[in-house]
Design a protein around this motif. Structure first.
Motif, mmCIF file in Angstrom:
data_model
loop_
_atom_site.group_PDB
_atom_site.id
_atom_site.type_symbol
_atom_site.label_atom_id
_atom_site.label_comp_id
_atom_site.label_asym_id
_atom_site.label_seq_id
_atom_site.Cartn_x
_atom_site.Cartn_y
_atom_site.Cartn_z
ATOM 1 N N ALA A 18 -1.571 -1.669 -1.665
ATOM 2 C CA ALA A 18 -1.594 -2.787 -0.723
ATOM 3 C C ALA A 18 -0.422 -2.645 0.243
ATOM 4 O O ALA A 18 0.689 -2.313 -0.160
ATOM 5 N N ARG A 19 -0.669 -2.924 1.490
ATOM 6 C CA ARG A 19 0.377 -2.874 2.504
ATOM 7 C C ARG A 19 1.364 -4.012 2.319
ATOM 8 O O ARG A 19 1.065 -5.025 1.691
ATOM 9 N N ASP A 72 1.909 1.091 -3.822
ATOM 10 C CA ASP A 72 2.099 1.646 -2.486
ATOM 11 C C ASP A 72 3.483 2.267 -2.334
ATOM 12 O O ASP A 72 3.659 3.207 -1.574
ATOM 13 N N THR A 73 4.448 1.750 -3.068
ATOM 14 C CA THR A 73 5.810 2.306 -2.996
ATOM 15 C C THR A 73 6.007 3.432 -4.003
ATOM 16 O O THR A 73 7.121 3.936 -4.152
ATOM 17 N N GLY A 74 4.956 3.798 -4.727
ATOM 18 C CA GLY A 74 5.036 4.900 -5.681
ATOM 19 C C GLY A 74 5.531 4.484 -7.054
ATOM 20 O O GLY A 74 5.867 5.326 -7.877
ATOM 21 N N ARG A 75 5.579 3.189 -7.316
ATOM 22 C CA ARG A 75 6.062 2.696 -8.608
ATOM 23 C C ARG A 75 4.888 2.205 -9.453
ATOM 24 O O ARG A 75 3.872 1.774 -8.940
ATOM 25 N N ARG A 103 3.805 7.196 3.000
ATOM 26 C CA ARG A 103 2.860 7.470 4.087
ATOM 27 C C ARG A 103 1.637 8.260 3.622
ATOM 28 O O ARG A 103 0.540 8.042 4.082
ATOM 29 N N ASP A 104 1.855 9.198 2.738
ATOM 30 C CA ASP A 104 0.760 10.065 2.287
ATOM 31 C C ASP A 104 0.116 9.508 1.032
ATOM 32 O O ASP A 104 0.583 8.538 0.451
ATOM 33 N N ASP A 105 -0.953 10.157 0.623
ATOM 34 C CA ASP A 105 -1.600 9.789 -0.628
ATOM 35 C C ASP A 105 -0.599 9.937 -1.767
ATOM 36 O O ASP A 105 0.251 10.817 -1.743
ATOM 37 N N ALA A 107 -0.174 9.003 -6.334
ATOM 38 C CA ALA A 107 -0.940 8.977 -7.580
ATOM 39 C C ALA A 107 -1.858 7.759 -7.682
ATOM 40 O O ALA A 107 -2.778 7.740 -8.495
ATOM 41 N N TYR A 108 -1.628 6.755 -6.841
ATOM 42 C CA TYR A 108 -2.397 5.515 -6.932
ATOM 43 C C TYR A 108 -3.487 5.403 -5.877
ATOM 44 O O TYR A 108 -4.204 4.415 -5.837
ATOM 45 N N GLY A 109 -3.593 6.403 -5.019
ATOM 46 C CA GLY A 109 -4.674 6.392 -4.041
ATOM 47 C C GLY A 109 -4.198 6.727 -2.644
ATOM 48 O O GLY A 109 -3.025 7.015 -2.416
ATOM 49 N N PRO A 110 -5.129 6.657 -1.689
ATOM 50 C CA PRO A 110 -4.776 6.947 -0.305
ATOM 51 C C PRO A 110 -3.943 5.832 0.305
ATOM 52 O O PRO A 110 -3.951 4.695 -0.174
ATOM 53 N N SER A 111 -3.240 6.154 1.370
ATOM 54 C CA SER A 111 -2.407 5.172 2.053
ATOM 55 C C SER A 111 -3.279 4.064 2.650
ATOM 56 O O SER A 111 -4.320 4.341 3.252
#
Length: 118
Positions: A18-19, A72-75, A103-105, A107-111
């Motif tokens: 989520a943004r 989204d923050t990679g956590r 910015r990039d994909d 482990a949790y999905g595409p941006s």
């Protein structure tokens, strides 16, 4: 208002990303809704009735958008438990939620941000 409704449509979706805007706009509209619900509750004289019902109704969507924001923050979504640590945990969690997403994909999905033209 669309941000609020979009999160409610993804009621218990804990996967994906989520943004920042999605999370913070949901939180803003949620705070406004809580103020309105409490005002209505007080006006009709049933104060401890409507607010808990509303709270329970939006609890899972709020957790879902927060977990997706952390993704989204990679956590990991389990980072939400940092909020249980008094003061410091809440500050760290807010910092994580306010951080720009990857910015990039990941482990949790595409941006979730639309791709920018180079």
């Amino acid at each position: 208002m669309n941000w609020y409704l979009e999160v409610l449509k993804k009621y218990v979706v804990f996967t994906g990303r989520a943004r920042r805007r999605e999370h913070w706009m949901f939180l803003l509209f949620n705070i406004i809704a809580v103020i309105v619900v409490i005002a209505v509750d007080l006006a009709i004289g049933t104060f401890p009735l409507l607010y808990p019902v509303y709270f329970l109704a939006v609890l899972l969507p709020h957790l879902g958008v927060t977990v997706r924001r952390l993704h989204d923050t990679g956590r990991s979504g389990w980072s939400i438990l940092l909020g249980l640590i008094p003061v410091v945990g809440a500050v760290v969690l807010i910092a994580f939620l306010a951080t720009e997403g990857e910015r990039d994909d990941n482990a949790y999905g595409p941006s979730p941000k639309p791709a920018t033209a180079y």
